[in-house]
Motif scaffolding. Structure first.
Motif, mmCIF file in Angstrom:
data_model
loop_
_atom_site.group_PDB
_atom_site.id
_atom_site.type_symbol
_atom_site.label_atom_id
_atom_site.label_comp_id
_atom_site.label_asym_id
_atom_site.label_seq_id
_atom_site.Cartn_x
_atom_site.Cartn_y
_atom_site.Cartn_z
ATOM 1 N N CYS A 21 -12.848 -4.560 -2.053
ATOM 2 C CA CYS A 21 -12.531 -5.491 -3.139
ATOM 3 C C CYS A 21 -12.702 -4.801 -4.489
ATOM 4 C CB CYS A 21 -13.429 -6.722 -3.030
ATOM 5 S SG CYS A 21 -13.270 -7.900 -4.377
ATOM 6 N N SER A 24 -9.951 -2.272 -5.143
ATOM 7 C CA SER A 24 -8.699 -2.893 -5.569
ATOM 8 C C SER A 24 -8.754 -3.256 -7.043
ATOM 9 C CB SER A 24 -8.414 -4.141 -4.725
ATOM 10 O OG SER A 24 -8.193 -3.817 -3.375
ATOM 11 N N ALA A 28 -5.862 -0.977 -8.746
ATOM 12 C CA ALA A 28 -4.553 -1.642 -8.703
ATOM 13 C C ALA A 28 -3.914 -1.628 -10.088
ATOM 14 C CB ALA A 28 -4.709 -3.080 -8.211
ATOM 15 N N ASP A 33 -2.124 -7.652 -9.035
ATOM 16 C CA ASP A 33 -1.929 -6.794 -7.862
ATOM 17 C C ASP A 33 -3.225 -6.672 -7.068
ATOM 18 O OD1 ASP A 33 0.802 -6.156 -8.309
ATOM 19 O OD2 ASP A 33 0.211 -4.696 -9.826
ATOM 20 N N ALA A 34 -4.334 -6.543 -7.787
ATOM 21 C CA ALA A 34 -5.629 -6.444 -7.107
ATOM 22 C C ALA A 34 -5.953 -7.717 -6.353
ATOM 23 C CB ALA A 34 -6.726 -6.138 -8.130
ATOM 24 N N ARG A 36 -3.945 -9.887 -5.167
ATOM 25 C CA ARG A 36 -3.078 -10.042 -3.990
ATOM 26 C C ARG A 36 -3.606 -9.234 -2.816
ATOM 27 N NH1 ARG A 36 3.342 -10.438 -4.729
ATOM 28 N NH2 ARG A 36 3.012 -11.429 -2.700
ATOM 29 N N GLU A 37 -4.103 -8.025 -3.107
ATOM 30 C CA GLU A 37 -4.707 -7.223 -2.034
ATOM 31 C C GLU A 37 -5.943 -7.917 -1.491
ATOM 32 O OE1 GLU A 37 -5.519 -3.366 -3.576
ATOM 33 O OE2 GLU A 37 -3.414 -2.886 -3.999
ATOM 34 N N ARG A 40 -5.645 -11.073 0.953
ATOM 35 C CA ARG A 40 -5.374 -10.866 2.386
ATOM 36 C C ARG A 40 -6.657 -10.894 3.207
ATOM 37 N NH1 ARG A 40 0.051 -8.952 3.179
ATOM 38 N NH2 ARG A 40 -0.437 -8.992 5.404
ATOM 39 N N SER A 41 -7.807 -10.617 2.553
ATOM 40 C CA SER A 41 -9.076 -10.590 3.294
ATOM 41 C C SER A 41 -9.885 -11.873 3.111
ATOM 42 C CB SER A 41 -9.919 -9.391 2.844
ATOM 43 O OG SER A 41 -10.290 -9.527 1.475
ATOM 44 N N GLU A 365 -0.785 -16.313 -0.884
ATOM 45 C CA GLU A 365 -1.341 -15.991 0.430
ATOM 46 C C GLU A 365 -1.341 -17.228 1.333
ATOM 47 O OE1 GLU A 365 -3.123 -13.752 3.528
ATOM 48 O OE2 GLU A 365 -1.867 -13.283 1.786
#
Length: 789
Positions: A21, A24, A28, A33-34, A36-37, A40-41, A365
């Motif tokens: 985390c 990112s 990012a 953008d960070a 969004r990464e 996912r978790s 997401e």
């Protein structure tokens, strides 16, 4: 084995999540953008090794300066078998707390030994908890949960999504679409819109799946279809009204109620969720999964089962379209999500803060996870409501960039990456007063990169009343737009919104009495009108859509039984629908309106008198329930029903909503279906499917007009020319007086000269022996001719 002895905190794995985390956020290109990464978790997930991972976005803990030592993952496990098909049960849950690794406004926990839910087994429940300075505990629910057996306001169930996906029955369908680039779904040929709770007797997704399984078996066996089966057939796609968790009862009871709470256990009274809702009263939290009210088994697998049956349908797969609602949240969403999700109140409840990078990422997401249930298309509700406040300009702006992100989102099912077909409902500048005049219904189409993005067209948006005289001539300018730019519009006048609006029209207006002998007949035929179907399926471009309740000539309305504060007001607004949808006979059937009858409204006339008083009193008292009750009790002669008090009024409102919900079930209308009408509309859908070019805009040789002089009627004529040389010519009597004897092929329509025409379709009121020649056309009659040049 006890819960505490079988689970263990995996600090190394949780720390790795937190470091990822942080990485990112540092590397990012943008904060969005960070996020969004990171998104996912988030939520509760379990991998193939059995490691359960949890991530939460918790800016409210940062706001309140809660130290990390006071934040835990709470795990709850029933000590006895939990039956999700029971109405009520009381169970003791073991309780355990697991530390979290925190990085600013995110928290992560990883646990071994947790039980994940599957179709066959109930998993452990979870949420995040934190302790304040006075040792009081507070919960944070998982907005990205994949199983919510007791709704969005209860702890989530850890669910094995990978196992659910691996067991899907349409893997071959998805594998056939796999390629190096993501598969892009294009538009379908037509759509059946379905409200699951009123679509079958069971009112569940499983019930709808069984309906299509039976249809598939009968089609495969070559058996004749009954009218109640024909209304489901001939459609290329099935669009579900929203299946997300909705609001709950404002004054309870809650579906998850705790007592006897200790650090080791908690006693929980569990109610099977049973709210009734038309689907659009969402709280945003839980949007990635399925409303438990719609699940017969309580398992989200039911939605994949439906997708699998549709995708495996004999004769060709049927597409599945989800209707998603991200343009607003009901006010109850304030109790399910932290305040950073919201940007202030609106007419529906709350605006969402699309400019917050984390909110923006989490909403996308949610959408990704939901569509991965197996949808081929997505319809976006109220796209004109996606707005943000431009402080520099001091005005609200439409967030078209977010709408583009929605359409660009890549999905993955059975190893196939794809992008769904997208449809936007966007009536901007609605709700401005001149929206019906100034809306182009093309704002999203013109801004999106994909050429196959669709919008609801002007004949499909709300406030269409095809049972009023001069409606069709009044809408003629919109029809002309359909001819020129309607290829990317959803067309047709019957949907969940137009049918609801139709029931709110005063019967004192200029009603087209040629549609039927009674108001019920008029309303039913207006939204299942053979002439309008011919206009939609043969004459106009675009993708036709029909609403199942309209095609079944069943009732429909604004159905929601959760309201306490404004429930009486909602019923006052809906009361006029009694005049349109319920007659004396329908009311007298013992199984209909049983709750209202138990409250003292034994006849329709008694209920109708109450429904005359209620809207007037709501207005004159400015919705003062105590005044309304006092005035209702003072009527002479006395009104039927209970002795009125505030509580009694709320009881009547609840009974109205529950009774209307039962009354709107389409299965009640099956016995009265007209076989000729059902066979005709099915044949019309098959006619359209065989001619996909009818979706295209009009070309220079095509023709559409109305016969002049009017002489008391609206008679449309349309000629369309296909790329294979086929011509399709249509004469449609939309409303008004019968025509004198006329020959449809001798009306002087340019391009119809010569011979070779054959009558391909005739509305049910025209006998099958008619081939050509002079005929008297009456209201709602139409003819379709074809020939090859």
């Amino acid at each position: 084995m006890t819960l505490s002895s079988r689970i263990a905190f995996d600090e190394a794995a949780a720390s790795a999540r937190a470091r990822a985390c942080e990485q990112s956020l540092m590397t990012a290109p943008t904060r969005f953008d960070a996020e969004r990464e990171i998104a996912r978790s988030l939520g509760g997930q379990i991998d193939e090794t059995g490691l359960a991972s949890f991530g939460f976005w918790v800016p409210e803990l940062q706001d309140q300066r809660v130290p990390s030592g006071d934040i835990f993952l709470e795990i709850l496990s029933p000590t006895e078998p939990l039956d999700l098909t029971r109405s009520h049960q009381e169970l003791r849950f073991e309780r355990a707390f697991v530390p979290v690794i925190r990085t600013e406004n995110h928290c992560f926990a990883c646990v071994t030994g947790m039980k994940a839910g599957t179709r066959a087994e109930i998993g452990d429940f979870y949420c995040l908890v934190w302790r304040d300075a006075e040792d009081r505990w507070h919960r944070i629910l998982d907005p990205l949960a994949m199983s919510l057996p007791f709704g969005a306001f209860a702890p989530a169930e850890l669910y094995d999504v990978a196992a659910m996906q691996a067991a899907r029955g349409d893997t071959a369908y998805w594998e056939a679409l796999k390629s190096e680039a993501p598969h892009k779904f294009g538009p379908v040929s037509n759509i059946l819109q379905v409200h699951i709770p009123t679509a079958t007797a069971s009112g569940t997704i499983a019930g709808l799946t069984r309906q299509f399984e039976r249809l598939a078996a009968r089609v495969k066996a070559g058996l004749a279809l009954e009218p109640s089966e024909q209304i489901f057939m001939g459609y290329d796609a099935v669009q579900l009204l929203p299946v997300e968790p909705t609001t709950v009862y404002e004054k309870g009871p809650a579906f998850w109620q705790e007592s006897n709470i200790t650090d080791e256990s908690v006693f929980v009274s569990l109610l099977r969720p049973d709210t009734t809702n038309w689907g659009y009263d969402v709280v945003i939290s839980g949007m990635a999964t399925v409303n438990p009210v719609l699940l017969e088994t309580g398992r989200p697998d039911e939605l994949i089962d439906l997708a699998s049956v549709l995708h495996s349908f004999p004769g060709g797969p049927k597409k599945l379209v989800f209707d998603v609602v991200y343009g607003h949240s009901d006010n109850q969403g304030l109790d399910a999500l932290n305040g950073h999700f919201f940007a202030g109140p609106n007419m529906y409840g709350q605006n969402l803060d699309y400019q917050n990078p984390a909110v923006r990422a989490i909403l996308l997401e949610m959408q990704r996870r939901k569509v991965n249930f197996g949808a081929d298309g997505v319809r976006v509700d109220g796209a004109q409501d996606f707005k943000w406040w431009d402080a520099a300009a001091q005005e609200m702006r439409h967030d078209d960039d977010y709408l583009q992100l929605m359409a660009d989102l890549e999905q993955e099912v059975a190893g196939t990456t794809y992008r769904p077909w997208f449809v936007f409902e966007d009536g901007r500048p609605w709700p401005e007063e001149d929206w019906e005049l100034s809306s182009s219904y093309r704002s999203v189409i013109e801004m999106q990169r994909d050429g196959d993005v669709f919008q609801w067209g002007p004949l499909t948006f709300a406030h269409n009343t095809p049972f009023l005289y001069t409606f069709w001539l009044g809408k003629y300018w919109r029809i002309r737009e359909c001819l020129e730019v309607g290829a990317n519009w959803i067309s047709g006048t019957s949907n969940h919104d137009t049918l609801r609006r139709g029931t709110q029209v005063s019967p004192k207006m200029n009603i087209n009495t040629r549609l039927g002998q009674t108001r019920m007949e008029i309303l039913d035929k207006a939204y299942d009108n053979p002439a309008v179907h011919v206009l939609t399926y043969v004459a106009l471009p675009g993708v036709p859509m029909d609403f199942l309740n309209a095609m079944a000539r069943a009732s429909w309305g604004f159905i929601r039984n959760q309201d306490d504060r404004y429930g009486v007001k909602v019923v006052a607004e809906e009361a006029i629908s009694l005049k349109w949808q319920v007659d004396e006979y329908a009311y007298s059937i013992p199984s209909n309106f049983r709750r209202l009858k138990e409250l003292g409204f034994e006849t329709r006339a008694e209920l109708a008198r109450f429904c005359e008083f209620l809207p007037a009193l709501v207005e004159v008292t400015e919705y003062d329930l105590e005044d309304i009750a006092r005035l209702l009790n003072a009527t002479d002669p006395q009104l039927a029903g209970p002795h009125y008090s505030v509580d009694a009024l709320k009881s009547v409102a609840r009974a109205w909503m529950d009774d209307m919900h039962d009354y709107c079930n389409v299965t009640h209308s099956f016995g009265g279906l007209d076989p000729a009408q059902c066979a005709f509309t099915l044949g019309l859908r098959e006619f359209r499917a065989a001619r996909p070019w009818l979706r295209d805009n009009y070309g220079p040789e095509d023709h559409f007009s109305y016969r002049q002089p009017l002489e008391g009627r609206t008679l449309f004529t349309a000629l369309r020319n296909g790329p294979d040389g086929e011509q399709v010519y249509t004469v449609i009597h939309m409303e008004g007086k019968p025509t004198p004897d006329l020959d449809p092929l001798r009306l002087g329509v340019p391009g119809t000269e010569g011979f070779g025409w054959k009558c391909a379709l005739r509305t049910p009121a025209i006998g099958p022996d008619y081939l050509s020649g002079p005929i008297v056309l009456k209201d709602s009659m139409a003819l379709v001719f074809t020939r090859k040049r």
